[in-house]
Design a protein around this motif. Structure first.
Motif, PDB file in Angstrom:
ATOM      1  N   LEU A 188       1.995 -12.201  27.243  1.00  0.00           N
ATOM      2  CA  LEU A 188       1.324 -11.170  26.457  1.00  0.00           C
ATOM      3  C   LEU A 188       1.847 -11.158  25.021  1.00  0.00           C
ATOM      4  O   LEU A 188       1.200 -10.633  24.122  1.00  0.00           O
ATOM      5  CB  LEU A 188       1.532  -9.782  27.079  1.00  0.00           C
ATOM      6  CG  LEU A 188       0.934  -9.563  28.465  1.00  0.00           C
ATOM      7  CD1 LEU A 188       1.186  -8.126  28.914  1.00  0.00           C
ATOM      8  CD2 LEU A 188      -0.558  -9.857  28.472  1.00  0.00           C
TER       9      LEU A 188
ATOM     10  N   LEU B 145      -2.864  -9.479  17.892  1.00  0.00           N
ATOM     11  CA  LEU B 145      -3.808  -9.186  18.976  1.00  0.00           C
ATOM     12  C   LEU B 145      -5.209  -9.375  18.418  1.00  0.00           C
ATOM     13  O   LEU B 145      -5.634  -8.629  17.544  1.00  0.00           O
ATOM     14  CB  LEU B 145      -3.631  -7.753  19.490  1.00  0.00           C
ATOM     15  CG  LEU B 145      -2.259  -7.394  20.072  1.00  0.00           C
ATOM     16  CD1 LEU B 145      -2.253  -5.934  20.537  1.00  0.00           C
ATOM     17  CD2 LEU B 145      -1.884  -8.308  21.230  1.00  0.00           C
TER      18      LEU B 145
ATOM     19  N   CYS C 173      -6.869  -6.639  24.343  1.00  0.00           N
ATOM     20  CA  CYS C 173      -5.417  -6.865  24.383  1.00  0.00           C
ATOM     21  C   CYS C 173      -4.654  -5.617  23.947  1.00  0.00           C
ATOM     22  O   CYS C 173      -3.616  -5.282  24.532  1.00  0.00           O
ATOM     23  CB  CYS C 173      -5.051  -8.057  23.504  1.00  0.00           C
ATOM     24  SG  CYS C 173      -5.474  -9.653  24.242  1.00  0.00           S
TER      25      CYS C 173
END
Length: 601
Positions: free
Chosen positions: A123, A87, A92
Motif C-alpha cells: 500500500l 495515491l 486508495c
C-alpha cells in the motif's frame, strides 16, 4: 427579439470569450482573470496535499512560499502531508480512511509482500524500501500512518486532492494498489492481481464517500480538487497511450467539475487547464514532454495564491504579472519529482533481468555511466550482466545500507534493489562455485564527482574554518576516510571476496564547458588521490579522463549534446561515441591478470 442584434452572450464578460480570456494572455507572464470561483473564509489557512505526484509540486511550492503546509512527521523523504506517498485514485485514499472506520473497516493485514524474511508494504511501495522485520511492525506502521492522517486532517483548513489516474490494480479481495505489484515492490501474479479502470460512477461515489468521512473528522475542512496534468506513463487498455490518457483525464475532470458544481464540500482549481492549454514555444514541460517544469509549477501556483492569499485579490489586474525567476522550489536531482509511475519505464529492463543461471565473468554496477557503458559493451559483443543500480546522487548521498550478506542494499527505490539483486546473484554464483578469480567487476562507485565535489567543499569548510589555499592529496584521503568510507568498504569487501574490481573515473568533459571548467583541476586531483588510495588496497583504477586526454585529438566529438532546461550543458556525461571508446579501452583489461594499476591501456 427579431430585428435586434442582441444575443445571450452580449452580457458576458471577457472571461467568457477565448480571444480575450485566453488568446490575449501571455502564458507564463499574465494571470488568467476570474479563473476560479473559490472563496475561503479563513486567512493563512493550514493546507494539506494528497494525490498523484503533482501534489508533491504543490507542497514544494507552498513550503517555498512560507505558507502553512502540513508535512508528515513519519515520511520526511518526500514533500507529503501524509505517510503513504502518492495515491493516484480516490479508492486508495478511501482505503486509508477506512482503516479506523468501524462501519467499513479495512484489513490492515492485507497487501503485504514477503521476501527473504522481510515484509514490504504494497500500500506504500516506496515507504521503507528496506522492508520491515516482521508483519507486526509493518501493520503497526500502517496504523500509525492512518492515525497521523486523522490528526493532520483535524488540523487542516484546506485539503488539496489531486486526481491522477483512472487505471489501477486490485487483488481478489478487492484491495486496490497505488501501483501495479511488481513495478516498485512485490511480485506480480496474474492469478492474484487484475487490472481495473474506474468508471465515472465509481470515481464520483468514492469522492462523495471521502467527503462524508472527512466531514466526520473535520466539518470545517474545505476540499479543493485538481486534476494532474502529468500524462500516463503506460496503459493497460488496448487504446493508444494518448487516447487512454485523454480518456482518463477527461473522466477525472468531469467528476471534479460535477462535484464542485453540485456539492458545497468541493471546489475545483484548474491546474490541469493552465498546464494543457495550447501554447507556442511551450515552457511547461521538460524535454520528455511529460514532466512539468518548475516554471510551470510556479505559474500554476501564482494563480493559486489568489485562493489562499487575499492580498492578491486587491491588486489591479495589470499588476498581476508573473516573474518566473520568483520560483524558489528546490529542484530535485535530474529535474524530476519522486513519481513512482515513472519507474514503469525501468521495468522494461527488469523484465529481461533474471538471476543468471550461468555465470557472467564481467559485472557492471554504479550510476548512469554504467548503464551507458553496458550499452556500449553490448554493441561490441562483450557479455556481461548489470549496469546502473542507482542515480549518482543515490550513491553520493548514501541512499544504501551496508549489508554483510549482500555487500549493500540500495534504498533509492525498489527497482534499484531489483537491479542490484540480479547483479548480486551473478556475484554469488561465482562465490559459491569458487570461480571469483574469473570475475571482474567494473564500477564507478565513489566517483560521482559532480556530486562529491560539493560534499568535499562542505568538508573542507569544517576541517579548515580559517580557509585553505591548496588542497593536498592528504586532504583528499582524509575526506575519503570521513565521507566515502561506506563506498570504499564495499569496494574492499568485493576485492577481499576474490573478485577483481576495476573502478573507472568519470569522463573528462568538465574542462570544455564554461559552467564546469573552473573546477576541472579539482576533479583531476580527486582522480589522482582516488587512484593512490585504491592502489594501496590492491584495487585497479582506470583513469579514463587522463587516458582520453592523451589519446583523443577531437574531444568535442565525444561530448554530450544534452542541454538542460536552465541552458546548462551536460558536462558530466559523454555521448555514445565516448562510451564506445571507453568500452574498447576496458576490453583488454578484462583478459589480463589482475594488475594493481591501469592508468592507461
Amino acid at each position: 427579439m427579431q430585428g435586434t442584434y442582441s444575443t445571450p452572450y452580449n452580457d458576458k464578460g471577457e472571461a467568457s470569450f477565448w480571444r480575450t480570456a485566453v488568446a490575449s494572455i501571455t502564458l507564463g507572464q499574465d494571470i488568467f482573470p476570474l479563473l476560479h470561483q473559490i472563496t475561503l473564509n479563513i486567512n493563512n489557512p493550514r493546507i494539506s496535499s494528497i494525490g498523484s505526484c503533482f501534489a508533491q509540486h504543490v507542497g514544494q511550492w507552498l513550503n517555498a512560499g512560507g505558507y502553512r503546509f502540513n508535512q508528515s512527521k513519519l515520511e520526511m523523504q518526500q514533500v507529503s502531508s501524509f505517510a503513504f506517498g502518492n495515491l493516484y485514485t480516490p479508492r486508495c485514499l478511501l482505503q486509508w480512511l477506512n482503516i479506523n472506520y468501524a462501519r467499513k473497516p479495512f484489513d490492515t493485514n492485507s497487501a503485504i509482500y514477503i521476501d527473504n524474511n522481510k515484509f514490504y508494504d504494497l500500500l506504500r511501495p516506496s515507504f521503507n524500501p528496506a522492508g520491515f522485520d516482521s508483519q507486526t511492525d509493518l501493520v503497526a506502521a500502517r496504523i500509525a500512518a492512518a492515525a497521523e492522517m486523522r490528526t493532520t486532517l483535524v488540523e487542516t483548513d484546506v485539503l488539496i486532492l489531486t486526481l491522477g489516474l483512472t487505471e489501477a490494480w486490485k487483488d481478489s479481495n478487492d484491495v486496490y494498489y497505488p501501483s501495479c505489484p511488481g513495478v516498485i515492490s512485490g511480485l506480480f501474479d496474474d492469478s492474484i492481481y487484475q487490472f481495473h479502470n474506474f468508471s465515472y460512477e465509481e470515481l464520483r461515489g468514492d469522492l462523495e464517500d471521502i467527503a462524508s468521512q472527512l466531514n466526520a473528522i473535520n466539518p470545517n475542512i474545505h476540499i479543493i480538487l485538481t486534476v494532474s496534468p502529468v500524462p500516463l506513463t503506460a496503459t493497460m487498455t488496448d487504446k493508444h497511450i494518448m487516447v487512454a490518457n485523454q480518456h482518463s483525464k477527461s473522466l477525472l475532470r468531469t467528476v471534479a467539475g460535477f462535484l464542485s458544481d453540485n456539492n458545497p464540500r468541493f471546489s475545483y482549481f484548474p491546474s490541469y487547464e493552465i498546464i494543457t492549454v495550447p501554447c507556442a514555444q511551450d515552457f511547461r514541460f521538460e524535454t520528455n514532454l511529460r514532466s512539468v517544469t518548475p516554471q510551470a509549477i510556479n505559474y500554476v501556483m501564482q494563480h493559486f495564491r489568489s485562493v489562499i492569499d487575499k492580498t492578491v485579490l486587491a491588486q489591479p489586474r495589470q499588476e498581476q504579472k508573473i516573474n518566473l525567476l520568483q520560483a524558489k522550489v528546490n529542484r530535485p536531482d535530474n529535474n524530476e519529482v519522486v513519481c513512482e509511475e515513472e519507474l514503469l519505464e525501468t521495468t522494461k529492463r527488469l523484465n529481461t533481468i533474471q538471476v543468471p543461471q550461468t555465470k557472467y565473468n564481467v559485472t557492471l554496477f554504479g550510476d548512469s555511466h554504467m548503464s551507458k557503458l553496458s550499452n556500449a559493451f553490448n554493441n561490441i559483443s562483450i557479455q556481461h550482466c548489470g549496469g546502473m543500480v542507482m542515480n549518482g546522487s543515490g550513491f553520493s548521498n548514501k541512499k544504501f545500507s551496508i549489508c554483510d550478506t549482500e555487500y549493500f542494499v540500495p534504498l533509492e527505490s525498489a527497482i534499484s534493489r531489483k537491479l542490484w539483486s540480479a547483479i548480486l546473484g551473478n556475484l554469488h554464483n561465482h562465490e559459491q562455485s569458487g570461480t571469483t578469480s574469473n570475475s571482474t567487476i567494473i564500477t564507478n562507485l565513489a566517483m560521482q564527482t559532480h556530486r562529491n565535489l560539493s560534499r568535499l567543499g562542505t568538508w573542507l569548510k569544517q576541517a579548515y574554518p580559517e580557509g585553505i589555499t591548496k588542497i593536498t592529496t592528504k586532504d583528499f584521503v582524509d575526506y575519503f576516510n570521513d565521507d566515502l568510507i561506506e563506498q570504499m568498504s564495499i569496494l574492499l569487501k568485493l576485492h577481499e571476496h576474490g573478485h577483481r574490481v576495476i573502478v573507472v573515473s568519470d569522463p573528462p568533459f568538465s574542462q570544455y564547458f564554461e559552467e564546469s571548467s573552473s573546477f576541472t583541476h579539482l576533479i583531476y586531483a580527486y582522480f589522482d588521490a582516488m587512484e593512490y588510495v585504491l592502489t594501496q588496497l590492491g584495487i585497479t583504477f582506470f583513469n579514463a579522463a587522463t587516458t582520453f586526454d592523451t589519446e583523443i585529438a577531437d574531444p568535442e566529438n565525444y561530448t554530450s549534446t544534452i542541454v538542460f532546461p536552465d541552458n546548462k550543458q551536460d558536462w558530466a556525461h559523454g555521448n555514445d561515441r565516448y562510451y564506445t571508446w571507453l568500452a574498447q579501452k576496458l576490453a583488454p583489461l578484462l583478459h589480463q591478470n589482475a594488475p594493481k594499476r591501469a592508468r592507461s591501456a
